[in-house]
Motif scaffolding. Structure first.
Motif, short mmCIF file in Angstrom:
data_model
loop_
_atom_site.label_atom_id
_atom_site.label_comp_id
_atom_site.label_asym_id
_atom_site.label_seq_id
_atom_site.Cartn_x
_atom_site.Cartn_y
_atom_site.Cartn_z
N ASP A 33 -4.86 8.49 5.78
CA ASP A 33 -5.10 7.27 5.01
C ASP A 33 -6.48 7.29 4.36
O ASP A 33 -7.02 6.26 4.03
CB ASP A 33 -4.98 6.04 5.93
N LEU A 60 -8.98 8.31 1.21
CA LEU A 60 -8.84 8.43 -0.23
C LEU A 60 -10.12 9.01 -0.82
O LEU A 60 -11.20 8.92 -0.23
CB LEU A 60 -8.58 7.05 -0.86
N GLY A 69 0.81 -1.21 0.00
CA GLY A 69 0.00 0.00 0.00
C GLY A 69 0.85 1.26 0.00
O GLY A 69 2.04 1.24 0.35
N ARG A 76 -5.17 11.09 -2.58
CA ARG A 76 -5.04 10.92 -1.13
C ARG A 76 -5.23 12.26 -0.45
O ARG A 76 -4.68 13.26 -0.90
CB ARG A 76 -3.67 10.34 -0.80
N GLU A 124 -9.58 2.40 0.78
CA GLU A 124 -8.37 1.89 0.13
C GLU A 124 -8.55 0.42 -0.24
O GLU A 124 -9.08 -0.38 0.54
CB GLU A 124 -7.16 2.06 1.06
#
Length: 771
Positions: free
Chosen positions: A610, A612, A326, A601, A631
C-alpha cells in the motif's frame, strides 16, 4: 572552441611545442602558463579562454546541520564516504567523525551509504546526523525507559527511521524486534504507544530481513486480541489487522492460528465501521484467510458471509459510498469476486456421469418442464419403447446434439455447470424457458436456435469472460459491481445471456450453420456491456439488449474505418504527408503528460503493497523527479520530490519480461498482467548500470509513459495508444482537408497526362521586336 579541463592541452614538459623555444626540464619545470607541473604527465592547466567543466563524478551539494551554517561543497564520488564525513566534520570543528552519518534531507531521510551514494545529484541537500548504529542504540535504550513518555518519545523517532534499510538492520541486529514485541505483548498502553510499536514492527518486518514465520504463537495471539477488543485507540485495529494479514499470507501454520482465533463475525464488525482504512484492512485480512483456506473451508466461509449479508453491505456501503474507493479496496473486492466464482470450478471441470441417478433425474426434470403432456404425467398409455422414443425426440427438440444428452455434457468445460445453468433458468424463469423452447420447436429445423447447445457454449463463454477457475492476479482491480448487487450472479447472468442468444439469433435470421457466428456476436455483446461495469443486473439487461446485432455491425464498421481505413491512393498520400506533423503533436502531448506526473504503486514479490510513489518530468525535460507519498495526498510539487534522474543519464527503456523487477517474480498466469504493465529505465550510476522500475496503474498510463520515455531517448513511439491516437488525428485532419471535396468522387488513379502538342507556335517569342 571551448574545451574541458580534463583534456590534455598537448604542451610537452620539455618545451612549448614544435618549433618553440626550449624550456628547462626537471621536477620544477613550468608549463606554458608558468605553473609548476609534474614531469611525468603532460600539462593539464587551462589555457586562456578555455571553460572548466568539473569531472563527471563530482556533484555540487549542500550539507546542513542544526544550529550551523550549511556547507556548500563539491562531493567527489570517488572519495570514500568516511573521508567525506571527516572533511565535513572538520569544517564544523566536530571530532569523532565516525559517530556521524549523512542523510537525505527530504523524503524519508534515508542514510547515505556506499551502495546508494550514486543517487546524490547536483543540487541535493543532505544533513549531518547521528550514525545509524548509535541512533539505534539510543532509541532502543529509550524503549526500556520506565517512563511511558520516554518510550513514546523514542517510538516517535523510531517509526520514520524504520523504513530505511540501513537503520532497520542496526535495530534488528540489536534485538529491536524483540523489544518492540515485548511492548506489544505486555499491552500496558492501548493508545499511542501500542500504535507506534505496531507501526514500527510492521516497517521493520517489511524489509524481509526476518521471516514472518519466526513470530511466536503468544505474540500472534496477543495481536489477535487487539483485533477482537473494543476499547482502544482507533489507530490500533487497522495496524493489528495489517500485521495479521502479513502473517496469514507468509506463514500457513500461523495463518491457521489466525483463522481459528479471529471470528468472521469480528471482521464483519470492522467492515461495518465507517472508517475506510479499517474497512480496507479488515477486507485484506478476510481475503487473505479465504486464499489460505482449502476449497471446502472456503465454501463454508463464503456461504456464512453471504448469510450474514456481507454482499449487501459491500454493495450499499462500499461500492456506493460517498467517499471514492481506494485502489487497495478495489483489489480486495476483485479477489473476493474471483474466489467466489472459483467455487464454480469443480462443477465446470466435472463431466456428466451417465450412471448417476441424480443427474439423469435432473435431465428428465429439464425435459418435462418444456414438454410435459397429460399421458406422460399420468404415467399411462405409453409403452417403454414408446416412452424412450418420445424422450429421445424431445431431447433433440431441446437442442441436444445427441439423443442421449449425457454425450453433450461430457465436454469440460463446462461440464455439470452447463446443466446447473439450464436447471436454474427452467426453475427461476419458467415462462421464458418454455417460450424459448416452444418458439424454436415451431420453426423450421434449420432455423431453430438449439437451447441445450447454446447453453453449453454460453456457459463456456461466461467462464472465459469472468475468468472462472483462473488464479487471482496480484494487482488487478477489475471487479464487477453487478456481482455484489445480485445473489446467484453467475446463473442470473446466464439467464440474461440465453435470452440474448435467442434475440440475436432472430435478428441475424441464423441457421444451424451460423451457430458459431451468432456466438461470436453474443460474446461481443456481453464483453462490451461488461466493460461498461453496470452497477445492477437490470442495468446490464437494459444495456445488452440495446446492443443489437445492427449496432454491433455499426460499431465494427466504425472501428474498422478508424483502424484500417480502406482509402484511395491520393488520400493515403495526403495521410503520409500529415504523419510527421501529427507525430510531433503526439510527442508533445506525451511529454506534457509526463510533466503532469503519475502516482505509481510499489509491488513486492510477496504481496500487494500500500505504498505509493510519484514521478514526473521537469518542465525543461531534463530531469525525472520522483519520491514517496501517502495515499490520498494531493500531488506533490517539484521542489518536494527528493529524487532526480537526469535524462542525459538514461540508457534504454525496458518493458515486460525484460524488466529486472519482473524477472525476479518468475512466470505464471498470475503475473501476466504484471508483465503487461511493467517497464524500467536503465541509467548510469557511476560506473554501474542501475534501474528505475515502474508498475503502471493502467494500460493507458503504461502506453503514455513508455511513449514519453521513448521520445526522450530519441526512439520511435510504437505503442498501441500512439497508433490509435495517430489514426484518430489523421482521420480528423483528412476530413478537414477534404471538406470542400464533399460528394466529389476521388479517382483511384491520377488522370493521364495529355500528349504534347504537335507544334509550339502558340508560344510568344520575346526576341522579336514589335514594329
Amino acid at each position: 572552441m571551448a574545451r574541458s579541463l580534463g583534456r590534455e592541452c598537448g604542451t610537452p614538459r620539455s618545451g612549448l611545442g614544435k618549433g618553440g623555444p626550449s624550456r628547462p626540464q626537471g621536477p620544477q619545470a613550468r608549463c606554458a602558463l608558468g605553473r609548476r607541473c609534474t614531469v611525468s604527465e603532460k600539462c593539464r592547466c587551462p589555457r586562456p579562454g578555455w571553460t572548466m567543466t568539473p569531472p563527471r563524478n563530482v556533484v555540487k551539494i549542500a550539507i546542513q546541520m542544526r544550529d550551523a551554517i550549511p556547507q556548500l561543497i563539491q562531493l567527489d564520488q570517488a572519495k570514500p564516504l568516511a573521508t567525506v564525513l571527516k572533511e565535513v566534520c572538520d569544517a564544523w570543528s566536530l571530532t569523532h567523525s565516525e559517530r556521524y552519518a549523512l542523510q537525505f534531507a527530504d523524503g524519508h531521510r534515508r542514510y547515505i551509504t556506499e551502495n546508494n551514494r550514486a543517487e546524490i545529484k547536483n543540487g541535493s541537500i543532505l544533513c549531518l546526523s547521528t550514525a545509524p548504529d548509535l541512533e539505534a542504540e539510543q532509541l532502543l535504550g529509550g524503549l526500556q525507559s520506565d517512563s511511558r513518555e520516554g518510550r513514546r518519545e523514542a517510538l516517535r523517532y523510531l517509526v520514520p527511521l524504520a523504513s530505511d534499510m540501513t537503520f532497520a538492520r542496526e535495530v534488528i541486529s540489536r534485538n529491536g524486534l524483540q523489544r518492540l514485541g515485548t511492548i506489544i505483548e505486555d499491552g500496558d498502553d492501548l493508545g499511542e504507544v501500542l500504535a507506534l510499536s505496531l507501526r514500527a514492527f510492521l516497517e521493520l518486518m517489511e524489509h524481509g530481513v526476518v521471516s514472518w514465520e519466526t513470530l511466536s504463537i503468544p505474540f500472534v495471539r496477543k495481536v489477535v486480541c487487539y483485533v477482537n477488543m473494543n476499547l482502544m485507540d482507533a489507530s490500533v485495529p487497522p495496524l493489528a489487522l495489517g500485521l495479521l494479514e502479513s502473517v496469514t499470507l507468509s506463514s500457513p501454520a500461523l495463518g491457521q492460528l489466525v483463522k481459528s482465533e479471529v471470528p468472521l463475525d469480528r471482521l464483519l464488525v470492522h467492515l461495518q465501521v465507517m472508517n475506510q482504512q479499517l474497512q480496507t484492512k479488515a477486507m485484506a485480512l478476510l481475503t487473505a484467510l479465504l486464499q489460505g483456506a482449502s476449497p471446502v473451508e472456503r465454501k463454508h466461509m463464503l456461504d456464512y458471509l453471504w448469510q450474514r449479508n456481507l454482499r449487501q453491505f459491500i454493495y450499499k456501503n462500499i461500492i456506493h459510498s460517498a467517499a471514492p474507493m481506494g485502489d487497495e479496496m478495489a483489489h480486495h473486492l476483485y479477489v473476493l469476486q474471483a474466489l467466489t466464482l472459483g467455487l464454480l470450478e469443480p462443477r465446470m471441470r466435472t463431466p456428466l456421469d451417465p450412471y448417476s441417478q441424480e443427474q439423469r433425474e435432473q435431465l428428465q426434470v429439464l425435459r418435462q418442464a418444456a414438454f410435459e403432456v397429460e399421458g406422460e404425467s399420468s404415467g399411462t398409455g405409453l409403452s417403454a419403447d414408446r416412452r424412450r422414443s418420445l424422450c429421445a425426440r424431445e431431447f433433440r427438440k431441446l437442442g441436444f446434439s445427441n439423443s442421449n444428452p449425457a454425450q453433450d455434457l461430457e465436454r469440460v468445460p463446462p461440464g455439470l455447470l452447463a446443466l446447473d445453468n439450464m436447471l436454474y433458468f427452467s426453475r427461476n424463469a419458467p415462462s421464458a424457458y418454455s417460450r424459448f423452447v416452444l418458439e424454436n420447436s415451431s420453426r423450421e429445423d434449420k432455423h431453430e436456435c438449439p437451447f441445450a447447445r447454446g447453453s453449453i457454449q454460453l456457459t463456456v463463454l461466461l467462464c472465459e469472460l469472468l475468468h472462472v477457475g483462473e488464479p487471482c492476479s496480484e494487482t488487478a482491480q477489475d471487479f464487477s459491481p453487478m456481482f455484489f448487487g445480485q445473489d446467484q450472479s453467475f446463473h442470473e447472468l446466464f439467464c440474461v445471456g440465453i435470452q440474448l442468444l435467442n434475440k440475436t439469433w432472430k435478428e441475424m435470421r441464423a441457421t444451424q450453420e451460423d451457430f458459431d457466428k451468432v456466438m461470436q456476436v453474443v460474446r461481443e455483446q456481453l464483453a462490451r456491456t461488461l466493460a461498461l461495469k453496470p452497477t445492477s443486473l437490470e442495468l446490464f439487461r437494459t444495456k445488452v439488449n440495446a446492443l443489437t446485432y445492427g449496432e454491433v455491425l455499426r460499431l465494427r464498421q466504425t472501428e474498422r474505418l478508424h483502424q484500417e481505413g480502406t482509402l484511395a491512393p491520393p488520400i493515403l498520400e495526403l495521410r503520409e504527408k500529415l504523419k510527421p506533423e501529427l507525430m510531433g503533436l503526439i510527442r508533445q502531448q506525451r511529454l506534457l503528460r509526463l510533466c503532469e506526473g503519475t502516482l505509481f504503486r510499489k509491488i513486492s514479490s510477496r504481496r500487494r503493497q500500500d505504498k505509493l510513489w510519484f514521478c514526473c518530468l521537469s518542465p525543461n525535460h531534463k530531469l525525472l523527479q520522483y519520491g514517496d507519498m501517502e495515499e490520498g495526498a494531493s500531488p506533490p510539487t517539484l521542489e518536494s520530490l527528493p529524487e532526480q534522474l537526469p535524462v542525459a543519464d538514461m540508457r534504454a527503456l525496458l518493458t515486460g519480461k525484460d524488466c529486472p523487477h519482473v524477472r525476479e517474480k518468475g512466470s505464471g498466469k498470475q503475473n501476466k498482467d504484471l508483465y503487461e504493465l511493467a517497464f524500467s529505465i536503465s541509467y548510469d550510476r557511476g560506473e554501474e548500470e542501475a534501474y528505475l522500475n515502474f508498475i503502471a496503474p493502467s494500460k493507458r498510463e503504461f502506453y503514455l509513459w513508455t511513449d514519453g520515455l521513448s521520445a526522450l531517448l530519441g526512439s520511435p513511439m510504437s505503442s498501441e495508444q500512439t497508433r490509435l491516437d495517430l489514426e484518430q488525428l489523421l482521420t480528423m485532419e483528412t476530413k478537414l482537408r477534404l471538406l470542400e471535396l464533399e460528394n466529389v468522387p476521388i479517382p483511384e488513379q491520377p488522370p493521364p497526362v495529355p500528349p504534347p502538342p504537335t507544334n509550339f507556335n502558340f508560344c510568344y517569342d520575346c526576341s522579336i521586336a514589335e514594329p
